[in-house]
Write a protein that holds these residues in place. Structure first.
Motif, PDB file in Angstrom:
ATOM      1  N   GLY A 197      30.094  10.326 -66.574  1.00 32.18           N
ATOM      2  CA  GLY A 197      31.258   9.527 -66.230  1.00 32.18           C
ATOM      3  C   GLY A 197      32.488   9.917 -67.025  1.00 32.18           C
ATOM      4  O   GLY A 197      33.600  10.000 -66.485  1.00 32.18           O
ATOM      5  N   TYR A 245      29.078   0.698 -60.381  1.00 32.97           N
ATOM      6  CA  TYR A 245      28.756   2.113 -60.203  1.00 32.97           C
ATOM      7  C   TYR A 245      29.257   2.577 -58.832  1.00 32.97           C
ATOM      8  O   TYR A 245      29.289   1.807 -57.866  1.00 32.97           O
ATOM      9  CB  TYR A 245      27.243   2.337 -60.272  1.00 32.97           C
ATOM     10  CG  TYR A 245      26.661   2.281 -61.660  1.00 32.97           C
ATOM     11  CD1 TYR A 245      26.710   3.388 -62.496  1.00 32.97           C
ATOM     12  CD2 TYR A 245      26.047   1.116 -62.132  1.00 32.97           C
ATOM     13  CE1 TYR A 245      26.158   3.347 -63.771  1.00 32.97           C
ATOM     14  CE2 TYR A 245      25.497   1.066 -63.408  1.00 32.97           C
ATOM     15  CZ  TYR A 245      25.555   2.192 -64.220  1.00 32.97           C
ATOM     16  OH  TYR A 245      25.019   2.146 -65.473  1.00 32.97           O
ATOM     17  N   VAL A 310      28.778   7.335 -61.157  1.00 38.66           N
ATOM     18  CA  VAL A 310      29.468   7.045 -62.419  1.00 38.66           C
ATOM     19  C   VAL A 310      29.780   5.554 -62.511  1.00 38.66           C
ATOM     20  O   VAL A 310      29.760   4.836 -61.512  1.00 38.66           O
ATOM     21  CB  VAL A 310      30.769   7.857 -62.544  1.00 38.66           C
ATOM     22  CG1 VAL A 310      30.464   9.343 -62.656  1.00 38.66           C
ATOM     23  CG2 VAL A 310      31.697   7.596 -61.359  1.00 38.66           C
TER      24      VAL A 310
END
Length: 327
Positions: A197, A245, A310
């Motif tokens: 991320g 996410y 991510v």
């Protein structure tokens, strides 16, 4: 008990209901063409176009393309639509053969569907989209006559059965390391997730598009939209909000133009057109009117561009770190 033809029709109708159907990019809201029919009208048009001249039908070219794009995502929706718009022309022949040769009609129909699916899978590459539907029909007719003559062969019904199983969530692909640290070799999965991320955030910061990303993040945090990650358990999801996410591809438009896609692939647009007409383009493309639209996710997969899952916090922390801690 309803036969396989009826099951396909009912399932397809239940999937779409009375909502408009977009055969161009799969999403009415993202499509440049504003008029979309309900499924019953769409199906009637597709059946008529298939019987009259499928090889010259833009509608069938679009249907085949959407089937291929859904297959790339592990989604059977448009494969089911292709069958639902094809099997009506199987009905009279299967009934006639069953009556004339005294064989079970349901067995003939199941074999025809299984054969059509086998042809579908075998025509992904190297067969122009305009010829796929006719090949499916021809092969299904041939297997029906073989059943009638008593020379039927065992066929796998896996592809048929999968259309009627509960939906399974798609799994995200792993991000390949592009720097000194190989994320895939990090033993702590939570640390690897965080680094992925942060790398994406640093990259987006360098591209100068963090403002748009923050707008996207705010919409996710406030519940106005969600990413495309469903029921995927990430290593830190128990301590980090699992609803925050998303796939990196969620930041991009779903489709791009053929010229832009060809540029990314390193070929000229005219070459891309020739490959599409020959059925040799490396992945399906959607047709919207007179132009082609390329799925960004399909393009990413072909170019081996990672589509990582991510977390919004990791992306923003990576962007902040790239600026030296200055917002």
């Amino acid at each position: 008990m309803p036969d396989i033809f009826d099951q396909i029709e009912w399932k397809a109708r239940n999937l779409f209901g009375k909502d408009p159907v977009c055969v161009h990019v799969g999403n009415v809201k993202e499509c440049e063409i504003k008029r979309h029919p309900a499924y019953s009208k769409f199906r009637a048009d597709a059946i008529r176009a298939g019987v009259q001249s499928a090889p010259s039908s833009r509608l069938w070219e679009s249907i085949i393309a959407m089937g291929g794009l859904c297959d790339l995502d592990g989604d059977d929706t448009w494969r089911l639509v292709i069958l639902d718009c094809t099997v009506p022309c199987f009905r009279s022949l299967s009934t006639k053969i069953a009556r004339d040769f005294q064989v079970e009609r349901e067995e003939i129909r199941s074999a025809m569907v299984a054969t059509a699916l086998e042809v579908w899978v075998g025509t992904v590459i190297g067969v122009p989209p305009r010829h796929v539907r006719d090949r499916m029909v021809k092969a299904a007719f041939e297997v029906a006559f073989r059943y009638g003559r008593g020379i039927s062969s065992e066929r796998s019904m896996d592809d048929v059965e999968v259309l009627f199983r509960p939906e399974m969530p798609a799994q995200g692909s792993a991000l390949r390391a592009a720097s000194i640290i190989d994320v895939n070799k990090i033993r702590d999965a939570g640390v690897a997730e965080q680094i992925r991320g942060e790398r994406i955030g640093a990259l987006l910061q360098g591209l100068g598009c963090l403002d748009a990303v923050r707008v996207f993040h705010n919409e996710i945090r406030t519940g106005r939209r969600s990413g495309s990650v469903n029921q995927v358990v990430m290593p830190r999801s128990r301590i980090s909000n699992s609803n925050l996410y998303y796939y990196v591809s969620d930041l991009y438009p779903s489709f791009t133009g053929l010229r832009e896609a060809a540029s990314v692939m390193g070929i000229v647009e005219s070459a891309a057109h020739r490959l599409i007409r020959a059925g040799e383009f490396p992945f399906p493309v959607a047709r919207a009117g007179r132009s082609y639209k390329v799925s960004v996710r399909a393009l990413m997969h072909f170019m081996d561009i990672p589509d990582a899952i991510v977390h919004v916090d990791d992306v923003e922390n990576g962007a902040l770190h790239a600026t030296g801690g200055v917002r």
